[in-house]
Design an enzyme around this catalytic site. Structure first.
Site, short mmCIF file in Angstrom:
data_model
loop_
_atom_site.label_atom_id
_atom_site.label_comp_id
_atom_site.label_asym_id
_atom_site.label_seq_id
_atom_site.Cartn_x
_atom_site.Cartn_y
_atom_site.Cartn_z
N HIS A 123 47.57 21.41 74.21
CA HIS A 123 46.82 20.83 75.33
C HIS A 123 46.72 19.30 75.23
CE1 HIS A 123 44.83 25.04 75.75
NE2 HIS A 123 46.04 25.02 76.19
N CYS A 131 49.05 6.03 82.30
CA CYS A 131 48.79 5.40 83.60
C CYS A 131 49.18 6.37 84.71
CB CYS A 131 49.60 4.12 83.75
SG CYS A 131 49.44 3.39 85.39
N GLY A 191 38.76 30.34 65.51
CA GLY A 191 37.84 29.47 66.24
C GLY A 191 38.19 29.31 67.70
C1 BV8 Z 1 48.58 26.65 83.37
C2 BV8 Z 1 42.51 20.17 77.29
C3 BV8 Z 1 50.26 26.97 85.07
C4 BV8 Z 1 41.56 19.37 78.11
C5 BV8 Z 1 42.28 22.52 77.93
C6 BV8 Z 1 46.19 33.69 83.95
C7 BV8 Z 1 45.03 34.34 84.21
C8 BV8 Z 1 43.86 33.61 84.56
C9 BV8 Z 1 43.87 32.22 84.63
C10 BV8 Z 1 45.04 31.58 84.36
C11 BV8 Z 1 46.19 32.30 84.05
N1 BV8 Z 1 47.18 31.42 83.84
C12 BV8 Z 1 46.69 30.17 84.03
C13 BV8 Z 1 45.39 30.25 84.34
C14 BV8 Z 1 44.52 29.16 84.61
C15 BV8 Z 1 43.96 28.49 83.33
C16 BV8 Z 1 43.12 29.45 82.50
O1 BV8 Z 1 43.53 30.01 81.52
N2 BV8 Z 1 41.84 29.53 82.91
C17 BV8 Z 1 40.88 30.34 82.11
C18 BV8 Z 1 39.53 29.63 82.15
C19 BV8 Z 1 40.80 31.74 82.61
N3 BV8 Z 1 45.04 27.97 82.50
C20 BV8 Z 1 45.55 26.76 82.87
O2 BV8 Z 1 45.19 26.15 83.85
C21 BV8 Z 1 46.66 26.21 81.98
N4 BV8 Z 1 47.74 25.76 82.82
O3 BV8 Z 1 48.52 27.83 83.10
O4 BV8 Z 1 49.45 26.07 84.29
C22 BV8 Z 1 49.35 27.66 86.02
C23 BV8 Z 1 48.39 26.90 86.68
C24 BV8 Z 1 47.54 27.56 87.57
C25 BV8 Z 1 47.63 28.95 87.79
C26 BV8 Z 1 48.63 29.66 87.10
C27 BV8 Z 1 49.49 29.02 86.19
C28 BV8 Z 1 46.17 24.95 81.22
C29 BV8 Z 1 45.11 25.34 80.22
C30 BV8 Z 1 44.73 24.11 79.36
C31 BV8 Z 1 43.51 23.40 79.90
N5 BV8 Z 1 43.10 22.35 78.97
N6 BV8 Z 1 41.98 21.51 77.06
C32 BV8 Z 1 40.27 19.06 77.37
O5 BV8 Z 1 40.12 19.45 76.20
O6 BV8 Z 1 39.43 18.42 77.99
S1 BV8 Z 1 41.64 24.10 77.66
C33 BV8 Z 1 40.30 23.86 76.58
O7 BV8 Z 1 39.46 24.96 76.81
C34 BV8 Z 1 40.63 23.90 75.12
O8 BV8 Z 1 41.83 23.23 74.82
C35 BV8 Z 1 40.73 25.40 74.86
O9 BV8 Z 1 41.98 25.88 75.24
C36 BV8 Z 1 39.71 25.95 75.82
C37 BV8 Z 1 38.41 26.19 75.12
O10 BV8 Z 1 38.59 27.35 74.38
P1 BV8 Z 1 38.28 27.34 72.81
O11 BV8 Z 1 39.01 26.24 72.16
O12 BV8 Z 1 38.51 28.72 72.36
O13 BV8 Z 1 36.73 26.93 72.73
P2 BV8 Z 1 35.47 27.80 73.22
O14 BV8 Z 1 34.34 26.85 73.23
O15 BV8 Z 1 35.80 28.56 74.45
O16 BV8 Z 1 35.27 28.88 72.05
C38 BV8 Z 1 35.02 28.43 70.75
C39 BV8 Z 1 35.02 29.68 69.88
O17 BV8 Z 1 34.82 29.27 68.54
C40 BV8 Z 1 33.91 30.67 70.25
O18 BV8 Z 1 34.47 31.98 70.37
C41 BV8 Z 1 32.95 30.59 69.04
O19 BV8 Z 1 32.45 31.87 68.69
C42 BV8 Z 1 33.86 30.11 67.92
N7 BV8 Z 1 33.20 29.31 66.89
C43 BV8 Z 1 32.23 28.36 67.06
N8 BV8 Z 1 31.94 27.79 65.85
C44 BV8 Z 1 32.75 28.38 64.92
C45 BV8 Z 1 33.57 29.34 65.59
N9 BV8 Z 1 34.48 30.09 64.96
C46 BV8 Z 1 34.62 29.90 63.60
N10 BV8 Z 1 33.89 28.99 62.89
C47 BV8 Z 1 32.95 28.22 63.51
N11 BV8 Z 1 32.24 27.35 62.79
ZN ZN Z 2 50.64 1.48 84.92
#
Ligand code: BV8
Ligand code: ZN
Length: 249
Positions: A123, A131, A191
């Site tokens: 990501h 830009c 994580g």
């Molecule tokens: C795309 C960068 C083509 C930016 C990020 C199919 C079905 C449904 C939806 C979709 C699909 N295909 C595509 C989609 C749409 C979408 C998607 O998946 N939506 C989700 C919400 C359903 N995907 C996209 O848009 C992707 N592009 O597919 O393009 C397309 C487009 C449109 C439609 C079809 C196809 C692009 C996805 C990337 C987006 N950018 N990040 C930024 O960071 O600002 S995603 C961002 O959120 C992160 O990078 C990461 O991926 C996600 C967060 O998830 P996690 O990292 O898992 O974090 P979270 O807080 O959720 O969980 C933390 C976990 O850690 C918890 O479970 C917790 O229990 C645990 N934890 C906490 N502390 C600890 C721990 N574990 C162990 N030890 C600890 N101490």
């Molecule tokens: Zn420029």
């Protein structure tokens, strides 16, 4: 925490390991996870809304301020025992001529700061800005920015070099991920809440190939019942213990 013998044996026998990490790996470094990112002045914003091209078009100042807030947190953060254990695991496997690929959803580059080498940034990263007019990219480490959004020499608004929701992942990163999944016989999910696609489907590709699978996560996720070993808890505690048992590091 129980480290099962059959897990240690399987990891010692693994020929090609793939690790997928998410925000939970950086939580113990003081970086809020996506789920927990609703802190302070950003509490009223939904990260899933802010991390979109539409939000930047609508309000580039607010989006740039949110990313700069996260840059300040990342700048102050240090790799934690989970990051260091993964860097150590990569070295142990390399010493045994075994494969290792770290696929991360994180944009903070703490894996690299801990010494991990074969890292694929699925990501992107918030340390490189691009830009929106001429496309020029620069690494930006000084925090905070002086203006929001930061401006390019051509006058264009600059955006973070991350993949926003609705945007395709970098072709090269996707290819590296697929190649690693094709060859892997051992897959870690660490994580991550395992909901964001396409990363959330990687474990199913690994399982289809017959790879052994492990989840290390604080809370249960949609894959917790699909893995061979589910290890609930903190990555910074479980990973060092597992690596110590497996490779005495
Ligand atoms: C795309 C960068 C083509 C930016 C990020 C199919 C079905 C449904 C939806 C979709 C699909 N295909 C595509 C989609 C749409 C979408 C998607 O998946 N939506 C989700 C919400 C359903 N995907 C996209 O848009 C992707 N592009 O597919 O393009 C397309 C487009 C449109 C439609 C079809 C196809 C692009 C996805 C990337 C987006 N950018 N990040 C930024 O960071 O600002 S995603 C961002 O959120 C992160 O990078 C990461 O991926 C996600 C967060 O998830 P996690 O990292 O898992 O974090 P979270 O807080 O959720 O969980 C933390 C976990 O850690 C918890 O479970 C917790 O229990 C645990 N934890 C906490 N502390 C600890 C721990 N574990 C162990 N030890 C600890 N101490
Ligand atoms: Zn420029």
């Amino acid at each position: 925490m129980v480290i099962r013998d059959d897990l240690v044996d399987a990891l010692q026998a693994a020929r090609a390991v793939v690790v997928l990490t998410g925000a939970g790996v950086s939580a113990e470094s003081g970086i809020p996870t996506f789920r927990d990112a609703r802190e302070g002045l950003w509490a009223k914003y939904d990260p899933l809304e802010l991390a979109t091209p539409e939000a930047f078009d609508r309000d580039p100042e607010t989006v740039a301020r949110w990313y700069d807030w996260r840059r300040e947190k990342c700048a102050a953060a240090k790799p934690n025992p989970a990051h260091r254990a993964l860097a150590g695991l990569e070295k142990q496997l390399a010493a045994r001529e075994r494969g290792f690929t770290l696929l991360t959803q994180n944009v903070d580059r703490l894996h690299q700061a801990a010494g991990s080498e074969n890292v694929v940034e699925l990501h992107g990263t918030l340390w490189v800005w691009r830009c929106t007019r001429c496309g020029v990219e620069h690494e930006e480490r000084d925090v905070p920015f002086r203006e929001y959004p930061p401006r390019c020499a051509c006058g264009g608004a600059r955006r973070p070099g991350v993949v926003w929701f609705g945007e395709l992942l970098p072709e090269q990163a996707l290819q590296q991920a697929h190649d690693a999944l094709e060859a892997c016989d051992f897959f870690f999910s660490i994580g991550t809440s395992a909901v964001v696609e396409p990363a959330a489907s990687f474990i199913h590709a690994a399982r289809r190939r017959g790879a052994k699978t492990v989840e290390i996560n604080r809370d249960p996720t949609p894959i917790s019942n699909a893995v061979d070993w589910s290890m609930p808890g903190k990555a910074g505690e479980i990973l060092p213990a597992l690596c110590k048992r497996t490779f005495a590091i």
